[in-house]
Design a protein around this motif. Structure first.
Motif, short mmCIF file in Angstrom:
data_model
loop_
_atom_site.label_atom_id
_atom_site.label_comp_id
_atom_site.label_asym_id
_atom_site.label_seq_id
_atom_site.Cartn_x
_atom_site.Cartn_y
_atom_site.Cartn_z
N GLY A 121 11.40 -21.20 77.92
CA GLY A 121 11.60 -20.53 76.65
C GLY A 121 11.48 -21.53 75.52
O GLY A 121 11.03 -22.66 75.71
N LEU A 122 11.88 -21.10 74.32
CA LEU A 122 11.91 -22.03 73.20
C LEU A 122 12.90 -23.16 73.49
O LEU A 122 12.66 -24.31 73.15
CB LEU A 122 12.33 -21.30 71.92
CG LEU A 122 11.27 -20.45 71.22
CD1 LEU A 122 11.90 -19.66 70.09
CD2 LEU A 122 10.16 -21.33 70.69
N SER A 123 14.01 -22.80 74.13
CA SER A 123 14.97 -23.79 74.59
C SER A 123 14.84 -23.88 76.10
O SER A 123 15.28 -22.99 76.82
CB SER A 123 16.39 -23.38 74.19
OG SER A 123 17.32 -24.35 74.63
N ALA A 124 14.21 -24.94 76.58
CA ALA A 124 14.00 -25.12 78.02
C ALA A 124 15.15 -25.95 78.58
O ALA A 124 15.44 -27.04 78.07
CB ALA A 124 12.67 -25.81 78.28
N VAL A 125 15.81 -25.44 79.61
CA VAL A 125 16.95 -26.14 80.21
C VAL A 125 16.56 -26.62 81.59
O VAL A 125 16.22 -25.82 82.47
CB VAL A 125 18.18 -25.22 80.29
CG1 VAL A 125 19.36 -25.99 80.91
CG2 VAL A 125 18.56 -24.70 78.91
N ILE A 126 16.60 -27.94 81.77
CA ILE A 126 16.26 -28.54 83.06
C ILE A 126 17.55 -28.85 83.82
O ILE A 126 18.43 -29.55 83.30
CB ILE A 126 15.45 -29.83 82.86
CG1 ILE A 126 14.15 -29.54 82.12
CG2 ILE A 126 15.16 -30.50 84.20
CD1 ILE A 126 13.41 -30.79 81.69
N GLN A 127 17.67 -28.32 85.01
CA GLN A 127 18.80 -28.65 85.88
C GLN A 127 18.39 -29.84 86.73
O GLN A 127 17.53 -29.75 87.60
CB GLN A 127 19.18 -27.46 86.78
CG GLN A 127 20.40 -27.72 87.65
CD GLN A 127 21.67 -27.93 86.84
OE1 GLN A 127 22.04 -27.09 86.02
NE2 GLN A 127 22.33 -29.06 87.08
N ILE A 128 19.00 -30.98 86.46
CA ILE A 128 18.66 -32.22 87.16
C ILE A 128 19.16 -32.14 88.60
O ILE A 128 20.27 -31.63 88.86
CB ILE A 128 19.29 -33.42 86.43
CG1 ILE A 128 18.82 -33.46 84.98
CG2 ILE A 128 18.95 -34.73 87.13
CD1 ILE A 128 19.55 -34.47 84.12
#
Length: 258
Positions: A121-128
Motif C-alpha cells: 500500500g502507500l504505507s508498506a509494512v515489512i515484518q522482519i
C-alpha cells in the motif's frame, strides 16, 4: 445555460484500488461513471437520474500522473515489533528483501535482509524475520539508534503499481527509530562438563559481554539447598546472539565434580 460542477475528492483507499486495477481510469476510453438513484441530490431534494452500468457516462477527460515515479516519504523501524514501516508517494506492489540494506551514515557497516513479509500500500509494512531481527540486534554499529540507521536499496527492491522500481537516490536516515525495550527471557540451557561450558538459550539476541553467571545457582531440584552450587563466575566465549556460550570458572567445575 451554466454548467453545475461537483468536485469529488477520491479517498486514498479508492485511489489505490483504481491504480491497482491498471485497466481502469488510465485514459478516456476505459473511464466510465455509473450512478445510483441516491448518489447525488439537488437543493430541492430531487435525486439524480440513475446511470446504470449499461448506460454509464464516459469521461470527458482523464488526467494521469505526469510521472510514474514513486518516492520514499518516511520510515519507522520498530525493534520491539520487528517491523519496518515505509511511507511512499504511491502504492507499491513488489518487494525483494535481499536488495534492502540498513547501514550507518557512511556505509562502513551494513546489514542486508534475507527475507520478510510485507503488507502493500502507500504505507508498506515489512515484518522482519526472527533470524534477521536477531542478527540485526547482534550488531553494535547499525540499528542501535536513529543516528546509525540508514535505509539503502537499489534496483527492484520495491516496485510501484506501474511495475517500475522505486528509486532511492542515496542512503536515507530512518524518520523514527524505536529501540528494543522488551526484556529477554532465558528459555533453556545446556551444561557440558567435558568442556566446562554452559550454553544459555534466550528468546532474542543478547549482548554477550553483559551476561554474568556469578550468583547463578545450579541445583538438582531447581532450589538452593544441599544439592546446589552458587557459581562464582564465568566468561562468555561466543559473540552476541540468542545462544550464549559461557566458560565456567575452574573452581566451580571442581566443586561440581567433587
Amino acid at each position: 445555460q451554466p454548467d453545475f460542477v461537483v468536485a469529488i475528492s477520491i479517498s486514498v483507499s479508492d485511489a489505490l484500488a483504481l491504480t491497482s486495477a491498471q485497466l481502469i481510469a488510465t485514459q478516456v476510453a476505459n473511464t466510465y461513471l455509473a450512478l445510483t438513484e441516491k448518489t447525488i441530490m439537488d437543493k430541492g431534494g430531487e435525486t439524480v437520474t440513475p446511470l446504470g452500468i449499461g448506460n454509464a457516462l464516459r469521461a470527458a477527460s482523464v488526467v494521469v500522473p505526469a510521472s510514474n515515479e514513486t518516492l520514499l516519504l518516511s520510515s519507522i523501524l520498530d525493534m520491539n515489533t520487528g517491523t519496518l514501516s515505509l511511507q511512499f508517494s504511491t502504492a507499491v506492489m513488489g518487494f525483494n528483501a535481499s536488495l534492502l540494506t540498513l547501514q550507518d551514515e557512511f556505509g562502513q557497516n551494513s546489514f542486508t535482509f534475507t527475507g520478510g513479509s510485507i503488507t502493500y500500500g502507500l504505507s508498506a509494512v515489512i515484518q522482519i524475520t526472527v533470524i534477521d531481527l536477531n542478527a540485526l540486534k547482534a550488531l553494535e554499529t547499525v540499528a542501535t539508534s536513529a543516528s546509525n540507521t540508514y535505509l539503502n536499496f537499489i534496483g527492484n527492491t520495491f516496485l510501484n503499481l506501474f511495475a517500475l522500481p522505486v528509486i532511492l537516490p542515496q542512503p536515507t536516515q530512518v524518520t523514527v527509530f524505536i529501540p528494543d525495550t522488551n526484556p529477554p527471557s532465558l528459555l533453556s540451557f545446556d551444561l557440558d562438563m567435558n568442556t566446562g561450558s554452559m550454553i544459555l538459550h534466550f528468546n532474542e539476541t543478547i549482548k554477550a559481554s553483559t551476561v554474568i553467571t556469578q550468583g547463578a545457582v545450579l541445583s538438582s531440584f531447581g532450589l538452593q539447598g544441599p544439592s546446589s552450587i552458587t557459581l562464582s563466575g564465568g566468561q562468555p566465549t561466543s559473540p552476541n546472539g540468542a545462544n550464549i556460550t559461557m566458560s565456567l570458572a575452574q573452581q566451580d567445575l571442581d566443586t561440581i565434580k567433587a
